[in-house]
Design an enzyme around this catalytic site. Sequence first.
Site, PDB file in Angstrom:
ATOM      1  N   ASN A 210       0.847  -1.203   0.000  1.00 30.15           N
ATOM      2  CA  ASN A 210       0.000   0.000   0.000  1.00 30.15           C
ATOM      3  C   ASN A 210       0.880   1.250   0.000  1.00 30.15           C
ATOM      4  O   ASN A 210       2.106   1.156  -0.016  1.00 30.15           O
ATOM      5  CB  ASN A 210      -0.946  -0.026   1.206  1.00 30.15           C
ATOM      6  CG  ASN A 210      -0.183  -0.118   2.508  1.00 30.15           C
ATOM      7  OD1 ASN A 210       0.594   0.769   2.844  1.00 30.15           O
ATOM      8  ND2 ASN A 210      -0.372  -1.200   3.244  1.00 30.15           N
ATOM      9  N   ASP A 279      -4.497  -6.111   5.093  1.00 32.54           N
ATOM     10  CA  ASP A 279      -5.590  -6.868   5.717  1.00 32.54           C
ATOM     11  C   ASP A 279      -5.686  -8.274   5.149  1.00 32.54           C
ATOM     12  O   ASP A 279      -6.161  -9.186   5.812  1.00 32.54           O
ATOM     13  CB  ASP A 279      -6.919  -6.134   5.505  1.00 32.54           C
ATOM     14  CG  ASP A 279      -6.953  -4.823   6.280  1.00 32.54           C
ATOM     15  OD1 ASP A 279      -6.394  -4.799   7.396  1.00 32.54           O
ATOM     16  OD2 ASP A 279      -7.521  -3.833   5.778  1.00 32.54           O
ATOM     17  N   LYS A 288       7.962 -18.064  -9.743  1.00 27.98           N
ATOM     18  CA  LYS A 288       7.399 -16.905 -10.442  1.00 27.98           C
ATOM     19  C   LYS A 288       6.224 -17.358 -11.312  1.00 27.98           C
ATOM     20  O   LYS A 288       6.358 -18.297 -12.104  1.00 27.98           O
ATOM     21  CB  LYS A 288       8.493 -16.258 -11.297  1.00 27.98           C
ATOM     22  CG  LYS A 288       8.042 -14.979 -11.944  1.00 27.98           C
ATOM     23  CD  LYS A 288       9.152 -14.358 -12.777  1.00 27.98           C
ATOM     24  CE  LYS A 288       8.580 -13.180 -13.554  1.00 27.98           C
ATOM     25  NZ  LYS A 288       9.492 -12.702 -14.586  1.00 27.98           N
ATOM     26  N   PRO A 304      -3.469 -11.785  10.402  1.00 30.41           N
ATOM     27  CA  PRO A 304      -3.818 -11.624  11.820  1.00 30.41           C
ATOM     28  C   PRO A 304      -3.866 -10.140  12.179  1.00 30.41           C
ATOM     29  O   PRO A 304      -3.072  -9.357  11.661  1.00 30.41           O
ATOM     30  CB  PRO A 304      -2.665 -12.314  12.558  1.00 30.41           C
ATOM     31  CG  PRO A 304      -1.539 -12.346  11.595  1.00 30.41           C
ATOM     32  CD  PRO A 304      -2.133 -12.365  10.211  1.00 30.41           C
ATOM     33  N   ASP A 305      -4.805  -9.726  13.031  1.00 29.13           N
ATOM     34  CA  ASP A 305      -4.890  -8.324  13.456  1.00 29.13           C
ATOM     35  C   ASP A 305      -3.926  -8.118  14.636  1.00 29.13           C
ATOM     36  O   ASP A 305      -4.181  -8.572  15.754  1.00 29.13           O
ATOM     37  CB  ASP A 305      -6.333  -7.968  13.848  1.00 29.13           C
ATOM     38  CG  ASP A 305      -6.489  -6.459  14.005  1.00 29.13           C
ATOM     39  OD1 ASP A 305      -5.652  -5.834  14.675  1.00 29.13           O
ATOM     40  OD2 ASP A 305      -7.444  -5.906  13.437  1.00 29.13           O
ATOM     41  N   ILE A 306      -2.832  -7.455  14.351  1.00 26.95           N
ATOM     42  CA  ILE A 306      -1.760  -7.277  15.347  1.00 26.95           C
ATOM     43  C   ILE A 306      -2.256  -6.443  16.523  1.00 26.95           C
ATOM     44  O   ILE A 306      -2.067  -6.784  17.695  1.00 26.95           O
ATOM     45  CB  ILE A 306      -0.545  -6.587  14.685  1.00 26.95           C
ATOM     46  CG1 ILE A 306      -0.083  -7.394  13.466  1.00 26.95           C
ATOM     47  CG2 ILE A 306       0.584  -6.408  15.689  1.00 26.95           C
ATOM     48  CD1 ILE A 306       0.870  -6.647  12.555  1.00 26.95           C
ATOM     49  N   PHE A 323      -4.312   3.226  14.968  1.00 24.72           N
ATOM     50  CA  PHE A 323      -4.575   4.259  13.970  1.00 24.72           C
ATOM     51  C   PHE A 323      -5.752   3.819  13.115  1.00 24.72           C
ATOM     52  O   PHE A 323      -6.009   2.619  12.984  1.00 24.72           O
ATOM     53  CB  PHE A 323      -3.339   4.465  13.082  1.00 24.72           C
ATOM     54  CG  PHE A 323      -2.469   5.584  13.576  1.00 24.72           C
ATOM     55  CD1 PHE A 323      -2.500   6.820  12.967  1.00 24.72           C
ATOM     56  CD2 PHE A 323      -1.644   5.399  14.675  1.00 24.72           C
ATOM     57  CE1 PHE A 323      -1.717   7.858  13.438  1.00 24.72           C
ATOM     58  CE2 PHE A 323      -0.856   6.435  15.149  1.00 24.72           C
ATOM     59  CZ  PHE A 323      -0.896   7.669  14.520  1.00 24.72           C
ATOM     60  N   LYS A 337     -13.647   1.398  16.187  1.00 29.52           N
ATOM     61  CA  LYS A 337     -12.393   0.667  16.371  1.00 29.52           C
ATOM     62  C   LYS A 337     -11.969   0.645  17.843  1.00 29.52           C
ATOM     63  O   LYS A 337     -11.477  -0.341  18.352  1.00 29.52           O
ATOM     64  CB  LYS A 337     -11.307   1.337  15.532  1.00 29.52           C
ATOM     65  CG  LYS A 337     -10.489   0.369  14.742  1.00 29.52           C
ATOM     66  CD  LYS A 337      -9.932   0.967  13.492  1.00 29.52           C
ATOM     67  CE  LYS A 337     -10.960   0.822  12.377  1.00 29.52           C
ATOM     68  NZ  LYS A 337     -10.502   1.236  11.077  1.00 29.52           N
TER      69      LYS A 337
HETATM   70  O1  C5P Z   1      -9.230  -2.288  11.356  1.00 28.24           O
HETATM   71  P1  C5P Z   1      -8.242  -1.413  10.680  1.00 28.24           P
HETATM   72  O2  C5P Z   1      -7.273  -2.179   9.816  1.00 28.24           O
HETATM   73  O3  C5P Z   1      -8.815  -0.247   9.948  1.00 28.24           O
HETATM   74  O4  C5P Z   1      -7.415  -0.787  11.906  1.00 28.24           O
HETATM   75  C1  C5P Z   1      -6.275  -0.028  11.698  1.00 28.24           C
HETATM   76  C2  C5P Z   1      -5.363  -0.227  12.868  1.00 28.24           C
HETATM   77  O5  C5P Z   1      -5.183  -1.636  13.064  1.00 28.24           O
HETATM   78  C3  C5P Z   1      -3.992   0.355  12.655  1.00 28.24           C
HETATM   79  O6  C5P Z   1      -3.507   0.794  13.918  1.00 28.24           O
HETATM   80  C4  C5P Z   1      -3.190  -0.822  12.135  1.00 28.24           C
HETATM   81  O7  C5P Z   1      -1.821  -0.717  12.465  1.00 28.24           O
HETATM   82  C5  C5P Z   1      -3.833  -1.994  12.874  1.00 28.24           C
HETATM   83  N1  C5P Z   1      -3.839  -3.270  12.152  1.00 28.24           N
HETATM   84  C6  C5P Z   1      -3.125  -4.314  12.647  1.00 28.24           C
HETATM   85  N2  C5P Z   1      -3.131  -5.543  12.027  1.00 28.24           N
HETATM   86  C7  C5P Z   1      -3.847  -5.720  10.904  1.00 28.24           C
HETATM   87  C8  C5P Z   1      -4.595  -4.670  10.374  1.00 28.24           C
HETATM   88  C9  C5P Z   1      -4.576  -3.448  11.016  1.00 28.24           C
HETATM   89  O8  C5P Z   1      -2.450  -4.148  13.662  1.00 28.24           O
HETATM   90  N3  C5P Z   1      -3.809  -6.906  10.315  1.00 28.24           N
END
Ligand code: C5P
Length: 404
Positions: A210, A279, A288, A304-306, A323, A337
Amino acid sequence: MNALTGKKILLGVTGGIAAYKAAELVRQLRGAGAEVRVIMTRAATEFVTPLTFQSLSGHPVHLDLLDAAEESAMGHIHLARWAEVVLIAPASADVMARLRAGLADDLLTTVCLAATAPLVLAPAMNQAMWLNLATQDNVAVLKARGVCLLGPAEGVQACGETGPGRLLEPAAIVAALASRSGAGSLAGLRILISAGPTREAIDPVRYLSNRSSGKMGYALAQSAVMQGATVVLVSGPTALVPPSGVEVAQVQSAADMYEAVLARAGHADIYIGAAAVADYAPETAPHKIKKDASSLTLNLVKTPDILAAVAALTASRPFTVGFAAETQSLETSAQGKLLGKSLDMVAANQVGAGVGFEVDDNALYVCWPGGETRLPTAPKSKLATQLLTLIADRYHAQHPVKNS
Ligand code: C5P
């Protein structure tokens, strides 16, 4: 509050080509809020004029030990008492030898002998002079007496040789002074920050990513050091130079970032998730992908959502800040959020054509349980400092004992 705000720093400048860098050092020290007075040795004045330091420090430069006018104004004992830190940058081999011997044959060495403030040396000299056993012996003795050495750095030298002996960059010296000062709104706190984009491999040569530049996260890291924190930055690939005084772990993918952050989150007091984490990630092809087919479908799997994982830690959960980069309904999304991921604070910014990503300015809507505020458009460095002030306030409100 900055760790160096109001700090009285007595800067000794000795003779060497790196003396010109001390001018920028004075500018940066004052920029960090410090009060600076300068003593130059006679040899230093051969390289840079006292007027340069007078203009940058806003005070006359001190040159002579036995100067009647000088002694009646701010003499050597007065200068020694005034200093909260004595910093010599650049520190020549000669001044280190004289400090080791306890000589008092010029104003600088006399003040060092009379001062009770910590003495910090940033050496700069030819690499052979630095490596010479006499210099190394002097350094060892000075260190054993509690003198703090910053650097030298390695690299190409003014004399054309390569090796150890370069003066540390002014920013690195300022960061080191800030972190050892024990002051600032974030003094003693360990802050973990994730920044930049992630790269999700499609095959060995291609990836999905991105537009994140990492500027906001890097600005937060730099500002946190200046406010006295110990900072670890987990960074996706960016073109930025890591801020001085920050430990950096470089990662590529969301999975790498997850591992790097979770391995460190339990040791952090505050976690700020400023990274633009992908995401979804494709399943990586081992080779390749050929362009034989007329169309190609990538199967994307959720990463995974960190941030949520850090916020869900039961033992040693840090104060967790997320953020939100949104193209619409900024405030509602941010509030969502905050609740949805059980965060302590969310900083939300508008992204889209020309705003948010890849630019130097930004504006933030910040919310936390029971409160909200708006930080108007400003350079990311200024916003970082303002956001950290909010974070420090909320953190200290939650941890009144650590605050006292
Ligand atoms: O849910 P969203 O992706 O919009 O949330 C953004 C926040 O979540 C940011 O702080 C980003 O660093 C964190 N994030 C994360 N892991 C992910 C996706 C987003 O930590 N896989």
